[in-house]
Write a protein that holds these residues in place. Structure first.
Motif, PDB file in Angstrom:
ATOM      1  N   ARG A  23      19.985 -42.765  -8.067  1.00  0.00           N
ATOM      2  CA  ARG A  23      20.041 -41.683  -7.085  1.00  0.00           C
ATOM      3  C   ARG A  23      18.790 -40.814  -7.159  1.00  0.00           C
ATOM      4  O   ARG A  23      18.271 -40.371  -6.132  1.00  0.00           O
ATOM      5  CB  ARG A  23      21.294 -40.831  -7.313  1.00  0.00           C
ATOM      6  CG  ARG A  23      22.584 -41.503  -6.887  1.00  0.00           C
ATOM      7  CD  ARG A  23      23.769 -40.571  -7.001  1.00  0.00           C
ATOM      8  NE  ARG A  23      23.655 -39.405  -6.134  1.00  0.00           N
ATOM      9  CZ  ARG A  23      24.589 -38.489  -5.999  1.00  0.00           C
ATOM     10  NH1 ARG A  23      25.714 -38.584  -6.692  1.00  0.00           N
ATOM     11  NH2 ARG A  23      24.429 -37.467  -5.190  1.00  0.00           N
ATOM     12  N   LEU A  24      18.306 -40.564  -8.373  1.00  0.00           N
ATOM     13  CA  LEU A  24      17.087 -39.771  -8.521  1.00  0.00           C
ATOM     14  C   LEU A  24      15.880 -40.542  -7.992  1.00  0.00           C
ATOM     15  O   LEU A  24      14.992 -39.978  -7.350  1.00  0.00           O
ATOM     16  CB  LEU A  24      16.874 -39.395  -9.991  1.00  0.00           C
ATOM     17  CG  LEU A  24      17.988 -38.540 -10.629  1.00  0.00           C
ATOM     18  CD1 LEU A  24      17.637 -38.229 -12.080  1.00  0.00           C
ATOM     19  CD2 LEU A  24      18.190 -37.259  -9.841  1.00  0.00           C
ATOM     20  N   LYS A  25      15.857 -41.829  -8.247  1.00  0.00           N
ATOM     21  CA  LYS A  25      14.768 -42.652  -7.717  1.00  0.00           C
ATOM     22  C   LYS A  25      14.809 -42.684  -6.197  1.00  0.00           C
ATOM     23  O   LYS A  25      13.766 -42.649  -5.532  1.00  0.00           O
ATOM     24  CB  LYS A  25      14.876 -44.075  -8.279  1.00  0.00           C
ATOM     25  CG  LYS A  25      14.601 -44.188  -9.773  1.00  0.00           C
ATOM     26  CD  LYS A  25      14.706 -45.635 -10.215  1.00  0.00           C
ATOM     27  CE  LYS A  25      14.407 -45.778 -11.702  1.00  0.00           C
ATOM     28  NZ  LYS A  25      14.504 -47.195 -12.141  1.00  0.00           N
ATOM     29  N   ALA A  26      16.016 -42.752  -5.641  1.00  0.00           N
ATOM     30  CA  ALA A  26      16.164 -42.791  -4.188  1.00  0.00           C
ATOM     31  C   ALA A  26      15.637 -41.514  -3.551  1.00  0.00           C
ATOM     32  O   ALA A  26      15.027 -41.542  -2.475  1.00  0.00           O
ATOM     33  CB  ALA A  26      17.630 -43.015  -3.811  1.00  0.00           C
ATOM     34  N   GLN A  27      15.870 -40.376  -4.195  1.00  0.00           N
ATOM     35  CA  GLN A  27      15.382 -39.110  -3.656  1.00  0.00           C
ATOM     36  C   GLN A  27      13.860 -39.108  -3.547  1.00  0.00           C
ATOM     37  O   GLN A  27      13.300 -38.628  -2.561  1.00  0.00           O
ATOM     38  CB  GLN A  27      15.853 -37.951  -4.534  1.00  0.00           C
ATOM     39  CG  GLN A  27      17.343 -37.688  -4.449  1.00  0.00           C
ATOM     40  CD  GLN A  27      17.794 -36.589  -5.389  1.00  0.00           C
ATOM     41  OE1 GLN A  27      16.992 -35.977  -6.094  1.00  0.00           O
ATOM     42  NE2 GLN A  27      19.097 -36.339  -5.426  1.00  0.00           N
ATOM     43  N   LYS A  28      13.187 -39.642  -4.554  1.00  0.00           N
ATOM     44  CA  LYS A  28      11.724 -39.689  -4.529  1.00  0.00           C
ATOM     45  C   LYS A  28      11.234 -40.613  -3.410  1.00  0.00           C
ATOM     46  O   LYS A  28      10.244 -40.327  -2.746  1.00  0.00           O
ATOM     47  CB  LYS A  28      11.194 -40.163  -5.879  1.00  0.00           C
ATOM     48  CG  LYS A  28      11.464 -39.190  -7.019  1.00  0.00           C
ATOM     49  CD  LYS A  28      10.915 -39.722  -8.335  1.00  0.00           C
ATOM     50  CE  LYS A  28      11.191 -38.741  -9.471  1.00  0.00           C
ATOM     51  NZ  LYS A  28      10.680 -39.260 -10.773  1.00  0.00           N
TER      52      LYS A  28
END
Length: 457
Positions: A23-28
């Motif tokens: 999810r954090l990677k997706a935000q970036k």
């Protein structure tokens, strides 16, 4: 405390803080999208049908604006999908599908859906019937769609997670997901029509001409973000079913005293809604315009101006190419390819509601602006789906280790999960729970073993 197999909330928070969290990677990834060249954003029109619809919808509910933008597009694809087509040889129809997600009922998902449903209902008459309903089976579609050859059928459903789950579990809905996917391209599969409109072959296997049937099958579903992403899988993307949806994800508006206040009804009739009346007039005028050029169900090609077409091609590539470069490629590659098709269809719809014979640059720019929002939301949902897999892998690996007080070796972990998980997925699960101090590496008998640590209080 005794060792158990569950991950507590505090432990899950520590695990989710890892930089490996999908999810954090997706935000970036979502933050990096930019389809516009210098100086182009200033040319995006701000007075389109979408803005007018959003301005009106905001007077009815405090729902997130992104939901209203999808509502406006649902109306456009439903009305003008009976008349127009894109200037490409295949999948030229103007069909769009939508999914709105939010964490709770306070996101006003159902309310926003009712706004556009009511407008389409008011625009129906003997000649135009748009709304199909919210509960269908493959057998029902086999009967209804051939009779509406080339016309619009809008399927809408709340509680999307229930629909996706039912399609896989209930016998009477078997094959419905595949039927929906087939209908997106505008064609009614011949197998739907067996026993209803005749067959494609005569006696003695002599081939006879097939009776063609087309459809503008529009789908809009709504659901809670957490429940919907839990029932969806990577296979739903790989099959192409989910890749066809334009997604809107938003948090509910903050609760305030003012927003919760409800004025007492005095029994009088509702006041005349001039903004809504103006929207319907615009739609009816545009529908009449295109009905004079072609019959409903007989699609007329809507061409682009040359510069607008070239700019569209660049935008489609800029959507697709980045999706092939990151680790969510399996989920996002097919989605971004379909998103490019939706961008083109959206630009055509903007031209049609303005009664323009050709799509110009302003229509493309507006569609590009919306596509950036679609991309961000699609990556968000993909990240959530990958996160559910990621959590499950950690839970299972940690459960195995906690169930063995004497510890386990790395080889035993890999042997246990290799049949279902890739080596990189097993390594990621081990790495994250190690960094979160839920598991420790302990030398034992000349080998390193993984043992569960004491829980943090």
């Amino acid at each position: 405390k005794p060792i158990t197999n569950s991950i507590q909330d505090a432990e899950r928070a520590r695990l989710d803080a890892s930089e490996e969290n999908p999810r954090l990677k997706a935000q970036k990834i979502a933050e990096a999208i930019d389809l516009f060249q210098p100086g182009e954003r200033e040319k995006i029109p701000s007075d389109t049908f979408v803005e007018r619809y959003v301005d009106w919808a905001k007077t009815c509910t405090d729902a997130p604006e992104v939901y209203h933008r999808l509502g406006a597009l649902t109306i456009l694809t439903s009305i003008f999908g009976e008349f127009g087509r894109c200037p490409v040889p295949r999948d030229a129809n103007l069909t769009l599908w939508f999914m709105i997600l939010g964490p709770t009922t306070r996101a006003r998902k159902t309310t926003t859906m009712n706004l556009w449903v009511d407008i389409l209902a008011d625009m129906q008459n003997k000649r135009y019937q748009y709304l199909l309903g919210s509960d269908v089976t493959a057998e029902a579609l086999a009967i209804v769609l051939p009779k509406k050859d080339g016309r619009t059928s809008v399927f809408f459903r709340d509680e999307a997670h229930g629909l996706f789950s039912e399609q896989d579990k209930k016998h009477y809905l078997a094959g419905l997901k595949e039927r929906f996917t087939d209908l997106y391209g505008g064609r009614v599969p011949l197998t739907l029509r067996a026993g209803t409109m005749g067959t494609t072959y005569g006696d003695d296997d002599e081939e006879t001409p097939a009776i063609k049937a087309r459809t503008n099958f529009v789908m809009s579903v709504a659901g809670t973000t957490e429940q919907t992403t839990q029932v969806l899988t990577v296979k739903d993307y790989e099959s192409g079913h989910l890749a066809r949806f334009i997604v809107a994800v938003a948090d509910p508006p903050p609760m305030t005293r003012e927003s919760m206040y409800t004025p007492q009804y005095d029994g009088s009739d509702e006041a005349f809604d001039g903004m809504r009346h103006s929207l319907i007039n615009t739609l009816e005028d545009a529908r009449d315009f295109w009905s004079q050029l072609t019959e409903p169900g007989s699609l007329k090609m809507v061409n682009f101006e040359d510069d607008a077409w070239d700019r569209l091609q660049d935008a489609v590539w800029d959507l697709y190419h980045p999706a092939t470069q990151h680790e969510m490629k399996d989920l996002m590659e097919a989605t971004c390819k379909r998103m490019g098709d939706s961008l083109m269809r959206c630009a055509v719809l903007f031209a049609m509601v303005e009664r323009r014979p050709k799509v110009n640059m302003s229509h493309v720019f507006k569609a590009m602006e919306l596509a950036e929002e679609w991309y961000s939301n699609a990556v968000n949902v993909a990240g959530r789906i990958m996160h559910s897999y990621w959590k499950r892998d950690q839970d299972e690996v940690l459960s195995m280790i906690r169930g063995r007080p004497d510890g386990v070796t790395q080889a035993e972990v890999y042997a246990r999960f290799r049949a279902r998980l890739q080596e990189k997925e097993i390594a990621s699960a081990l790495n994250v729970i190690l960094k979160s101090n839920l598991v420790a590496e302990v030398p034992m008998g000349g080998r390193v073993r993984y043992k569960a640590t004491k829980r943090a209080t």
